[in-house]
Write a protein that holds these residues in place. Structure first.
Motif, PDB file in Angstrom:
ATOM      1  N   LEU A 114     -15.111   9.447  12.205  1.00  0.00           N
ATOM      2  CA  LEU A 114     -13.896   8.623  12.224  1.00  0.00           C
ATOM      3  C   LEU A 114     -12.726   9.357  11.565  1.00  0.00           C
ATOM      4  O   LEU A 114     -11.602   9.348  12.084  1.00  0.00           O
ATOM      5  N   ILE A 115     -12.986  10.017  10.431  1.00  0.00           N
ATOM      6  CA  ILE A 115     -11.944  10.780   9.735  1.00  0.00           C
ATOM      7  C   ILE A 115     -11.357  11.848  10.660  1.00  0.00           C
ATOM      8  O   ILE A 115     -10.132  12.000  10.769  1.00  0.00           O
ATOM      9  N   CYS A 116     -12.220  12.604  11.333  1.00  0.00           N
ATOM     10  CA  CYS A 116     -11.758  13.682  12.210  1.00  0.00           C
ATOM     11  C   CYS A 116     -11.013  13.140  13.425  1.00  0.00           C
ATOM     12  O   CYS A 116     -10.038  13.750  13.890  1.00  0.00           O
ATOM     13  N   ALA A 117     -11.482  12.006  13.957  1.00  0.00           N
ATOM     14  CA  ALA A 117     -10.817  11.416  15.119  1.00  0.00           C
ATOM     15  C   ALA A 117      -9.401  10.975  14.771  1.00  0.00           C
ATOM     16  O   ALA A 117      -8.453  11.204  15.535  1.00  0.00           O
ATOM     17  N   ILE A 118      -9.240  10.336  13.620  1.00  0.00           N
ATOM     18  CA  ILE A 118      -7.909   9.896  13.191  1.00  0.00           C
ATOM     19  C   ILE A 118      -7.023  11.096  12.855  1.00  0.00           C
ATOM     20  O   ILE A 118      -5.819  11.090  13.116  1.00  0.00           O
ATOM     21  N   ALA A 119      -7.618  12.150  12.304  1.00  0.00           N
ATOM     22  CA  ALA A 119      -6.866  13.357  11.953  1.00  0.00           C
ATOM     23  C   ALA A 119      -6.428  14.141  13.187  1.00  0.00           C
ATOM     24  O   ALA A 119      -5.548  15.002  13.098  1.00  0.00           O
ATOM     25  N   PHE A 148     -14.173   4.518  19.435  1.00  0.00           N
ATOM     26  CA  PHE A 148     -12.931   5.284  19.276  1.00  0.00           C
ATOM     27  C   PHE A 148     -13.200   6.641  18.649  1.00  0.00           C
ATOM     28  O   PHE A 148     -12.676   7.666  19.116  1.00  0.00           O
ATOM     29  N   SER A 149     -14.020   6.677  17.611  1.00  0.00           N
ATOM     30  CA  SER A 149     -14.230   7.920  16.870  1.00  0.00           C
ATOM     31  C   SER A 149     -14.993   8.957  17.687  1.00  0.00           C
ATOM     32  O   SER A 149     -14.589  10.115  17.766  1.00  0.00           O
ATOM     33  N   VAL A 150     -16.089   8.557  18.338  1.00  0.00           N
ATOM     34  CA  VAL A 150     -16.917   9.533  19.049  1.00  0.00           C
ATOM     35  C   VAL A 150     -16.228  10.054  20.312  1.00  0.00           C
ATOM     36  O   VAL A 150     -16.450  11.189  20.735  1.00  0.00           O
TER      37      VAL A 150
END
Length: 371
Positions: A114-119, A148-150
């Motif tokens: 999730l952190i990487c997806a938002i970044a 959303f994240s994956v």
């Protein structure tokens, strides 16, 4: 590709082993490898690795509770979700500062994905089985965030065909690759060849002491069985409330050992009559693979990951079905009479050696980030 950055929980043996293996392989390829994490030693975990001086993620160990329980799990999740915007900004800032060139981020488990997806950085995702097999069914918000994240990942690695199918059908994810939670085959084989082991009459429990792994059911079955074998409990983590629950079903001679290093774990596995792993749900249990390579018989529940074992490895697996004293009596009788010894062949090693798995990851999956 000139730098690989793994992002995950540095208290996890899985994450740290992946980092060390990838770093070892990458040394010959002139690729820099780093591990970034916000957790290193809290909640009664021993530190497995030092913190990098240029780790951009704010460490939250100091905010965690002293022990693990259901309450501490909820509290940790609350703190981590509150930190998501800040930590995502830190990751993106690190990426931009490095001119965005040649860096592959690899996120382990939902929160770091999730952190990487938002970044909005180029990353490979490795979710845990429960991230997509269990939790999305329990929360609509979690299901939305997990999807959303994956979908923000350039490629996804999973450890089972079941998880691959779920991601493809329920989450519309593409570029999925099965990478096993490989094991340190050479260390195990070196240990087994240099030591002479004497099988004891003790069982070994190797999974976390939580509801998922059903050890209390197993204890009740053991206590009602014909022969009450003693059990040693080695675990990566526990919930204090579950430990309190199982105490009433322990008998004289049972030993709560706790977390141990790899070599000690391998010695326990090699010397035990059988290893216990009876979860209600599981994706790809690395510790079970280690037990098999250590020459142990494994008592487990019927789950999809068993189909991924080689035929040679399956000979060491005893499926208990319903966890009750009748089934346990039969299995323990069969194990005590068995003289079958696991000797790994080339197919076993190729399928589960962590160095071969990581070589494939570096050579075939990471380059997809740049396409």
């Amino acid at each position: 590709m000139n730098q690989i950055v793994l992002i995950g929980d540095a208290r996890s043996y899985h994450v740290v082993d992946w980092y060390k293996t990838i770093k070892y392989i990458s040394n010959n390829k002139n690729i820099s490898v780093k591990l970034f994490s916000d957790l290193f030693e809290s909640e009664n975990h021993n530190r497995l690795i030092k913190k990098f001086s240029d780790d951009p993620i704010f460490t939250i160990d100091c905010l965690m509770l002293n022990k693990q329980s259901k309450i501490s799990d909820r509290y940790r999740n609350l703190i981590k979700f509150a930190a998501v915007p800040f930590q995502s900004w830190q990751i993106r800032k690190f990426w931009i500062k490095r001119n965005k060139n040649g860096i592959v981020f690899h996120a382990h488990s939902f929160y770091y994905i999730l952190i990487c997806a938002i970044a909005r950085v180029p990353f490979v995702a490795t979710p845990m089985g429960s991230d997509y097999l269990v939790r999305p069914r329990q929360s609509i918000i979690y299901k939305y965030l997990s999807k959303f994240s994956v979908k923000g990942a350039k490629a996804v690695t999973v450890d089972s065909n079941l998880l691959k199918i779920i991601l493809e059908t329920d989450f519309s994810v593409k570029n999925i690759f099965i990478i096993q939670n490989g094991i340190d085959v050479q260390s195990i084989l070196n240990l087994c060849s240099s030591n002479k082991f004497n099988k004891s009459d003790r069982l070994l429990s190797i999974r976390a002491l939580t509801e998922l792994y059903q050890i209390n059911k197993f204890l009740i079955a053991r206590n009602n069985s014909n022969k009450k074998y003693n059990i040693d409990f080695v675990y990566p983590f526990l919930h204090e409330d579950y430990l309190n629950k199982i105490h009433s079903n322990l008998i004289n001679g049972d030993i709560i050992v706790g977390r141990v290093d790899k070599i000690t774990l391998y010695n326990y596995m090699s010397n035990s009559l059988a290893v216990i792993s009876v979860p209600s749900s599981d994706s790809s249990p690395r510790s079970v693979y280690e037990a098999i390579f250590c020459g142990a018989k494994v008592i487990t529940t019927q789950l999809e990951w068993i189909d991924l074992l080689t035929e040679n490895m399956k000979k060491s697996v005893y499926i208990i079905g319903e966890i009750n004293h009748s089934n346990l009596n039969k299995i323990l009788h069969d194990i005590s009479k068995s003289d079958n010894k696991f000797i790994p062949n080339e197919h076993d090693i190729a399928s589960f050696d962590q160095f071969k798995q990581m070589e494939f990851l570096i050579n075939n999956i990471y380059p997809k980030v740049f396409k």
